[in-house]
Design an enzyme around this catalytic site. Structure first.
Site, short mmCIF file in Angstrom:
data_model
loop_
_atom_site.label_atom_id
_atom_site.label_comp_id
_atom_site.label_asym_id
_atom_site.label_seq_id
_atom_site.Cartn_x
_atom_site.Cartn_y
_atom_site.Cartn_z
N ALA A 1 0.76 -0.99 0.11
CA ALA A 1 -0.03 0.17 -0.02
C ALA A 1 0.98 1.34 0.25
O ALA A 1 1.76 1.32 0.78
CB ALA A 1 -1.06 0.08 1.31
N SER B 1 2.65 -2.14 4.23
CA SER B 1 2.65 -0.66 4.11
C SER B 1 4.07 -0.54 3.31
O SER B 1 5.05 -1.15 3.56
CB SER B 1 2.60 -0.02 5.32
OG SER B 1 3.97 -0.18 6.23
N ASP B 2 3.95 0.56 2.59
CA ASP B 2 5.34 1.13 2.17
C ASP B 2 6.01 1.69 3.51
O ASP B 2 5.20 1.81 4.57
CB ASP B 2 4.99 2.41 1.21
CG ASP B 2 6.25 2.86 0.43
OD1 ASP B 2 7.32 2.31 0.87
OD2 ASP B 2 6.11 3.34 -0.78
N TRP B 3 7.28 1.83 3.27
CA TRP B 3 7.99 2.10 4.60
C TRP B 3 7.81 3.43 5.24
O TRP B 3 8.11 4.41 4.55
CB TRP B 3 9.43 2.02 4.23
CG TRP B 3 10.08 0.42 4.50
CD1 TRP B 3 11.28 0.58 5.10
CD2 TRP B 3 9.62 -0.76 4.06
NE1 TRP B 3 11.36 -1.05 5.05
CE2 TRP B 3 10.51 -1.72 4.44
CE3 TRP B 3 8.55 -1.09 3.31
CZ2 TRP B 3 10.37 -2.94 4.07
CZ3 TRP B 3 8.26 -2.31 2.96
CH2 TRP B 3 8.90 -3.40 3.48
N ALA C 1 4.66 4.31 5.90
CA ALA C 1 3.45 5.04 5.19
C ALA C 1 2.31 5.18 6.43
O ALA C 1 1.09 5.77 6.24
CB ALA C 1 2.88 4.36 4.22
#
Length: 813
Positions: free
Chosen positions: A191, A223-225, A227
């Site tokens: 995401a 999650s994107d890092w 996010a």
């Protein structure tokens, strides 16, 4: 592989605290493990063009493949599957379970900074190439990750931008490649940072429907890092794993939320079950598996990477110059700074330290060794910051080994850690207790006398000294909270200093560490170059004295990077002038473009041949030389429409207005938008020449097809040239006379490769999937394929479709 009943049994053994602990990363790149149930940590790594592993360390090199835009340019799914297998082999060598690739966002605007890391402008091409990479990676027991879900197509304000896109636009265009990846069995979906229609993606309902419900995705949504910014909305959504860790947003706050009834325990259990399922599939749960396939040998990996360079190279124009005949060459002039220092990859988190980089110049020299004389003229000095110190320019002042000395000091200047490194680019220096200052030092070995540019990149207090003399002292605060800028590509401060050839001055760079500024420290240096007029004159002389000139131009390090979008498509006045000067001096000029995405080519009609090499990875020089000398055909076809000028492009906006970025073009992305606007680009989507010519002779197919069923068409074509060759036969569809919904004028529906010898005919069978004719009915919340006429067109690009047939789409079965 653990079955579902076993997963439930393991889940029952875990306390709620244990379950919640599994849902956040244990470190930057690892998930948590639980020895009590034989669950080991999962290791994740960036990986679109190479698998870096857990650390930015120049001693831990990786095989570097061509950029994703170059892979899409191959239009070759079996080759991309092979390359996925190479990435998996690299992952296994580095102990990585999951690779954060492919990037399935679209080339919506040519200004997008991460253009190179994405496949194409088209959802069908992106979906099929992404699915091929997924299959290739996962066939070797390594998980792939489809990212960044969804509509994360630009870098400006990417952490907060709110993309406004209609439901039909999302379904038919931006979600479609992710649906293809799920159908291919992808194990993770990432995401993005952005919002879509007001909701941040890590908390978005789209993570549940259609992703998990309608599409049946049973993997992990990560999650994107960085996010995730809150507890409740993300925990209640379809997000399963928060990275990196340890993280404050879940953990104890999530435990409290479940206890208070604010988050259902069943939702936590579903997330944990998915994580256990992934761990079991990756071999991180239970007894470690025995690898079924050997790792690729270095020679095999390099040969495959080299083949990919040629397969993705796009021959945009050729006026009887290519391929070159080595037997008729006495002198070849290779001109341009990127020829000697080829840009092999874009900037940002996708970056790796390549095992070995073969520049275009080295490749041409190797290919013509013993046959022709190769001379190099650099041309005007490139724009941008000085490149990082490499082993050819500096030595460790303690060991005298090529490279640099990296030290970490405490607040008093006492050395806490020291080690030899190869490069001046140190993104993750060690952080022993008490670390206060990062220092990089080297004995320079200048080969040229004159004013050198010295650069130091990083945030916070910076200092540069040469033989004890201060060159730079100052405080340089952060200007963004974007992790790609802070941790990977911080801005560079540049000073100019006179150096004398043959001396060995000591250059020392220091940066103080401070909260929120990262630790990336990059020390670079660039030699003096000739003035513009002198450089152009030297290039003109070399080109005029040569049998053929190869002039290489491209984007600089300050362009095409994660964390920022471009503001223009120009290569700059100096590079444009260089190409024109060389072409005037020698009509047999081959212009090679070294960029990851579109650039303006105002001289494109003035050169003898024009070849797009992209960011070609570590085997750049070998692959390019194979194409130049005709050992391999330029296999590439454009995955994106290239404008003659930025202003011509239908969609250029990447900058939000009051935090919002409207996707006002709807479904008319890429060539669809060009066709709707009636504009003619420099080069159409799908364009690319080989070393032979083709005549499209006939298309045939059924007169009637049912809604939802696949439609197979046959295209007969003939090789009318003098060489055997490969053609990518492209099929587009349109729905004239069907007025219930606004369709694009035409859109890509499929393609196939054919090969033939001179004079031979070939038949391509292209299957148009039933989904290619459907549209999303927003009112009904369902897919619809209205009955009526359908035109099927075939040709070599979106702008050249000489064959067509009419079919009638009837009611579905």
């Amino acid at each position: 592989m653990t079955d579902e009943d076993e997963l439930d049994r393991l889940l029952d053994k875990l306390t709620l605290r244990d379950r919640i602990r599994l849902l956040t990363g244990a470190t930057t790149w690892r998930t948590a493990g639980l020895p009590d149930i034989a669950l080991r940590e999962l290791v994740l790594s960036d990986g679109p063009a190479g698998v870096r592993g857990e650390a930015w360390d120049d001693r831990g090199t990786s095989v570097l493949l061509p950029s994703a835009s170059a892979l899409a340019a191959t239009w070759d799914e079996p080759l991309v599957e092979e390359l996925g297998g190479l990435l998996a082999s690299e992952a296994r060598r580095k102990g990585v379970h999951a690779v954060l690739a492919p990037n399935l966002n679209l080339h919506r605007s040519p200004l997008a900074g991460r253009h190179f890391e994405c496949f194409s402008e088209d959802p069908e091409l992106t979906g099929r190439m992404g699915a091929a990479l997924v299959r290739g990676i996962q066939a070797h027991g390594v998980a792939a990750t489809a990212k960044h879900f969804v509509a994360n197509d630009a870098e400006t304000d990417r952490l907060t931008v709110d993309v406004r896109a209609g439901e039909r636009t999302l379904r038919e265009v931006h979600l479609a490649p992710f649906e293809a990846a799920v159908a291919a069995g992808v194990r993770l979906v990432m995401a993005g940072y952005n919002r879509v229609n007001g909701t941040t993606m890590t908390a978005h309902p789209l993570l549940t429907a259609p992703l998990k419900t309608e599409w049946g995705f049973d993997g992990v949504v990560v999650s994107d890092w960085g996010a995730v910014r809150d507890t409740l909305t993300t925990a209640r959504a379809g997000l399963d794993l928060l990275m990196p860790g340890p993280a404050e947003e879940w953990g104890e706050p999530l435990l409290s939320a479940v206890a208070a009834g604010e988050v259902e325990e069943a939702a936590v259990d579903d997330k944990v079950r998915r994580l256990l399922r992934l761990a079991a599939w990756c071999g991180a749960l239970g007894r470690p598996p025995v690898p079924a396939r050997p790792l690729l040998r270095s020679r095999q990996a390099r040969a495959l990477a080299r083949r990919a360079v040629a397969a993705g190279a796009v021959l945009l124009a050729n006026r009887d110059v290519l391929p070159l005949d080595p037997g008729r060459l006495g002198t070849v002039a290779v001109i341009g700074a990127p020829a000697a220092r080829t840009r092999t990859q874009g900037g940002g988190s996708a970056g790796v330290f390549p095992q070995d980089e073969v520049s275009f110049l080295d490749g041409v020299r190797a290919g013509l060794r013993g046959r022709a004389r190769v001379v190099h003229v650099p041309g005007p000095v490139p724009d941008g910051p000085p490149p990082p110190l490499d082993p050819g320019l500096g030595t460790d002042p303690r060991t005298r080994a090529p490279g640099v000395l990296l030290r970490v000091l405490d607040a008093s200047g006492t050395e806490l850690h020291a080690e030899h490194r190869f490069s001046g680019r140190q993104l993750e220096p060690p952080l022993p207790p008490g670390a206060h200052t990062v220092e990089i030092s080297a004995r320079l070995r200048p080969r040229v006398t004159g004013p050198w540019r010295i650069g130091l990149a990083g945030f916070g207090r910076l200092g540069l000294h040469l033989d004890g003399r201060p060159l730079l002292e100052g405080e340089f605060g952060t200007t963004t909270d974007d992790p790609a800028v802070i941790h990977v590509s911080p801005p560079t401060q540049v000073v100019t200093v006179p150096l004398t050839a043959g001396t060995t001055p000591l250059l020392v760079a220091r940066r103080e560490l401070a909260p929120g500024t990262g630790r990336a420290t990059v020390l670079g240096a660039a030699p003096p170059g000739p003035g513009r007029a002198e450089a152009l004159a030297a290039a003109t002389r070399a080109a005029g004295d040569a049998d053929v000139a190869v002039v290489v131009v491209g984007t600089g390090e300050q362009h095409e990077s994660e964390g920022r979008d471009r503001t223009h498509l120009s290569l700059g006045a100096d590079q444009d002038a260089l190409v024109r000067a060389v072409a005037r001096a020698n009509p047999r000029t081959v212009a090679v473009v070294n960029s990851g995405g579109p650039v303006e080519l105002p001289w494109r009609d003035e050169v003898g041949a024009l070849l797009l090499a992209w960011f070609p990875g570590q085997e750049a020089g070998g692959g390019l030389t194979d194409v130049l000398l005709g050992r391999a055909e330029p296999g590439g076809r454009l995955p994106t429409t290239w404008p003659a000028a930025l202003a011509d492009a239908p969609v250029t906006r990447t900058r939000p207005d009051a935090g919002r970025l409207g996707y006002d073009e709807g479904v008319h992305v890429g060539h669809r938008g060009w066709l709707r606007e009636g504009r003619t680009p420099a080069y159409w989507f799908g364009h690319g020449l080989g070393y032979t010519t083709w005549s499209y002779e006939e298309i045939s197919g059924p007169a009637l097809t049912r809604a939802g069923e696949d439609l197979a068409v046959r295209i007969r074509l003939r090789n009318t040239g003098r060489r055997a060759g490969r053609e990518v036969v492209q099929v587009y569809v349109s729905r004239p006379g069907v007025s219930a919904v606004e369709y694009p004028r035409r859109w890509l529906a499929g393609w196939a490769q054919v090969r033939a010898r001179p004079g031979e005919t070939a038949v391509a069978t292209v299957v148009v999937p039933g989904r290619a004719l459907r549209h999303w009915d927003v009112r009904a919340g369902a897919w619809r394929t209205p009955p009526g006429p359908c035109r099927v067109l075939a040709g070599r690009s979106a702008g050249e479709v000489p064959l067509s047939l009419e079919t009638w789409v009837g009611e579905g079965a």
